[in-house]
Motif scaffolding. Sequence first.
Motif, PDB file in Angstrom:
ATOM      1  N   LEU A  27       0.825  -1.209   0.000  1.00 20.40           N
ATOM      2  CA  LEU A  27       0.000   0.000   0.000  1.00 20.40           C
ATOM      3  C   LEU A  27       0.864   1.266   0.000  1.00 20.40           C
ATOM      4  O   LEU A  27       0.439   2.316  -0.484  1.00 20.40           O
ATOM      5  CB  LEU A  27      -0.955  -0.003   1.204  1.00 20.40           C
ATOM      6  CG  LEU A  27      -2.046  -1.080   1.126  1.00 20.40           C
ATOM      7  CD1 LEU A  27      -2.892  -1.099   2.389  1.00 20.40           C
ATOM      8  CD2 LEU A  27      -2.938  -0.908  -0.104  1.00 20.40           C
ATOM      9  N   ALA A  51     -13.664  -6.669  -7.062  1.00 15.07           N
ATOM     10  CA  ALA A  51     -12.892  -6.491  -5.837  1.00 15.07           C
ATOM     11  C   ALA A  51     -11.881  -7.615  -5.713  1.00 15.07           C
ATOM     12  O   ALA A  51     -11.762  -8.448  -6.611  1.00 15.07           O
ATOM     13  CB  ALA A  51     -13.839  -6.516  -4.631  1.00 15.07           C
ATOM     14  N   TYR A  52     -11.188  -7.635  -4.589  1.00 18.40           N
ATOM     15  CA  TYR A  52     -10.348  -8.777  -4.271  1.00 18.40           C
ATOM     16  C   TYR A  52     -11.255  -9.904  -3.795  1.00 18.40           C
ATOM     17  O   TYR A  52     -12.271  -9.663  -3.148  1.00 18.40           O
ATOM     18  CB  TYR A  52      -9.372  -8.446  -3.148  1.00 18.40           C
ATOM     19  CG  TYR A  52      -8.330  -7.421  -3.516  1.00 18.40           C
ATOM     20  CD1 TYR A  52      -7.169  -7.801  -4.182  1.00 18.40           C
ATOM     21  CD2 TYR A  52      -8.506  -6.088  -3.201  1.00 18.40           C
ATOM     22  CE1 TYR A  52      -6.199  -6.868  -4.512  1.00 18.40           C
ATOM     23  CE2 TYR A  52      -7.541  -5.141  -3.530  1.00 18.40           C
ATOM     24  CZ  TYR A  52      -6.393  -5.541  -4.190  1.00 18.40           C
ATOM     25  OH  TYR A  52      -5.437  -4.619  -4.511  1.00 18.40           O
ATOM     26  N   LYS A  97     -11.474  -5.933   1.218  1.00 20.67           N
ATOM     27  CA  LYS A  97     -10.538  -4.835   0.944  1.00 20.67           C
ATOM     28  C   LYS A  97      -9.132  -5.298   1.311  1.00 20.67           C
ATOM     29  O   LYS A  97      -8.921  -5.849   2.394  1.00 20.67           O
ATOM     30  CB  LYS A  97     -10.901  -3.612   1.780  1.00 20.67           C
ATOM     31  CG  LYS A  97     -12.272  -3.036   1.465  1.00 20.67           C
ATOM     32  CD  LYS A  97     -12.545  -1.839   2.383  1.00 20.67           C
ATOM     33  CE  LYS A  97     -13.847  -1.146   2.035  1.00 20.67           C
ATOM     34  NZ  LYS A  97     -15.040  -1.986   2.349  1.00 20.67           N
ATOM     35  N   LEU A  98      -8.196  -5.023   0.427  1.00 21.09           N
ATOM     36  CA  LEU A  98      -6.826  -5.450   0.689  1.00 21.09           C
ATOM     37  C   LEU A  98      -6.333  -4.901   2.033  1.00 21.09           C
ATOM     38  O   LEU A  98      -5.697  -5.607   2.817  1.00 21.09           O
ATOM     39  CB  LEU A  98      -5.904  -4.974  -0.439  1.00 21.09           C
ATOM     40  CG  LEU A  98      -4.444  -5.405  -0.320  1.00 21.09           C
ATOM     41  CD1 LEU A  98      -4.315  -6.917  -0.315  1.00 21.09           C
ATOM     42  CD2 LEU A  98      -3.610  -4.801  -1.444  1.00 21.09           C
ATOM     43  N   ALA A  99      -6.654  -3.639   2.275  1.00 21.38           N
ATOM     44  CA  ALA A  99      -6.159  -2.996   3.501  1.00 21.38           C
ATOM     45  C   ALA A  99      -6.665  -3.703   4.758  1.00 21.38           C
ATOM     46  O   ALA A  99      -6.037  -3.631   5.810  1.00 21.38           O
ATOM     47  CB  ALA A  99      -6.572  -1.528   3.514  1.00 21.38           C
TER      48      ALA A  99
END
Lengths: 551, 105
Positions: A27, A51-52, A97-99
């Motif tokens: 990120l 999305a992921y 969400k990746l985060a």
Amino acid sequence: MYAYDEIDRTLVNERVSEFRDQVKRRLSGELTEDEFKILRLQNGVYLQLHAYMFRVAIPYGTLATNQLRALAHVARKYDRGYGHFTTRQNIQFNWIKLAELPDALEDLAKVGIHAMQTSGNNMRNVTSDQWAGVAPGEIEDPRIWSELIRQHTTLHPEFSFLPRKFKIAITASDHDRAAIKIHDIGLRLIRNEKGETGFEVLVGGGLGRTPFIAKTIKHFVHGRDILSYIEAILRVYNQYGRRDNIYKARIKILVHELGIEKFSREVEEEWQQIRNSSLQIDDEVIEDIRSRFTYPAYEKLPHMPDELRQAAADPDFEAWRKNSVAPHKVQGYSIVTISLKPTGGPPGDATAKQMDALADLADQYSFGEIRVGHEQNLALPHVAKRDLPALWKALDKLGLATPNVNLITDIIACPGLDYCSLANARSIPIAQELTRRFANHELANLIGRLHINISGCINACGHHHVGHIGILGVEKNGEEVYQITIGGRADENATLGTLIGPGVKFDEVADVVEDVVEAYLALRERPEELFMDTVKRLGVEPFKERVYATR
Amino acid sequence: MTSPLEQKKIRIAGPSVVTANRTWDGIVVYRTAARAWSAELSEAAIVRNSEEAKALLAEAVADDVGAIGPYIAPVQIGADGRIVPGNLREQIRRTGVTIGQPAQV
Ligand code: HEM
Ligand code: SF4
């Protein structure tokens, strides 16, 4: 249930903190996507259309209730309130969400769940019969052996960088519920004349662009030799496997090109060199694993309790019981399949609310255990028969008592173009329409066992080649077109289906399936003749005629 | 998915945009004329020939922290100037799944 040891727990926790660091570096731009991709794939993270997507392993399909609750929690907190059970004893979340992924992984790690071996060119999670350990007549619980292989292959260098991904499935029953013939290696647990436990080993199965049914490479490998034998197969594969062309890199292609005789000779040679090595399994090792699988303290219960006798008067209950309840190895108990195929719903989806409620029901009625099968359904493996009526009422309230297991509306479908970045066409809406067309239970029952499998592209995640009716979505001039095959099957008599003719449009697929089914009902010799038997007896011609006469 | 490199060879047949998925959360985004990413297709930069497409893509690929997997996707432009996705895949990416999702719980 299975108790993980300290090594596993440490490994899983290390993976989480490693991944947290990798995500942070991604990120911040310190890692490029190219560098990061392999790392995220190792943790089950794909990029989909919207999305992921996060794929989580459910080793040999066994879940404890705290694990199912953790999955519900991830669905609710990090996703859109639902998850999708796949054909490989995995669950996928579509909107992560990746985060937030490291947090999700950490929450799952607390209950011993991880995403290793769900992607990448490595040994994928070893799948097994969802009725393992409870099916009457099985040789032995196949998960003991799945676990042995898992321990041996997890992160073993030789298995982490294979030419392509590698999948093993194990069954221990005559009726193969693990689809071993469409896996790279299929293992059937058997006993030889001397009463020793071992395996029939099959190799080279797989679907996708070039589908193959696995062939038997050895009729009996003693249990203590199974690791060395698998290792020998992998060595031969690693030596020849085509790393230059991903379409040719699967073991099925190698087996096909070398021929099963040559392939098995090479494996045999390799095996003779290593079979008496440290790979030979000590009895204590197996005993240790065996001892970690615990079984409930079953009560001594009557075969036919009063509760069941009384409930039999309710036709709705009876319809469900006859469809979804199977015999258990212990008298007085049943295995209950939970259909994730409600009329009009996407096959295999479960909401967080359903998962939580199911966890409660499993605590109450199934000794805290849930199973995940390859048909995108769930199961409660240890339900006392006297509890069946109460369980049914509770499941019905949750929308989880559709009595369609193994019937035409128990459809296996991949995510298709609604989610998948590789798709050519949609799968789920086709499945939804078909479940509406055949929603009438009497009709579905009259038709009997009939599996429909749908894939949105040639990767065949929906196993269309082995569907009794298989539907493959392709793209033609920017339009979704579907190719229909019939006569495939995935069980112990696995066969690939035969194409019945030119592809049909999205709107026509359900009509075509109806035509095929009507033709079958008219052609079958007697009600017990199953669809696939009629196709076997008559071939595809009469079906083809029926479908294309008016098109 | 087609890699951006392969796509560089492809000639575009009509108005197109560059689309990708935002890195931190994965949502669908479009490259804007202001060298940024937007979740709104209406804010996408429109390219009309291969040279422009290539340039926009190259610039988008360079912003690897912002979004991943950028590629050129066809669009149609209505009489009112509204941009709509040029195929079913892009339509699904823009408006979501066609199947209804289970109620949020
Ligand atoms: C939506 C994200 C998914 C992606 C991107 C994806 C991608 C792929 C790809 C590329 C292959 C082909 C690999 C090869 O050539 O050997 C494959 C195979 C497979 N996928 Fe998926 N898949 C997805 C979802 C699923 C789901 C939801 C299921 C279960 C319902 C599934 C089950 C399988 C199976 C069983 C195979 C192996 C078929 C074989 O034996 O060759 N996948 N997948
Ligand atoms: S079969 Fe194709 S469309 Fe379906 S999930 Fe697999 S890769 Fe995607």
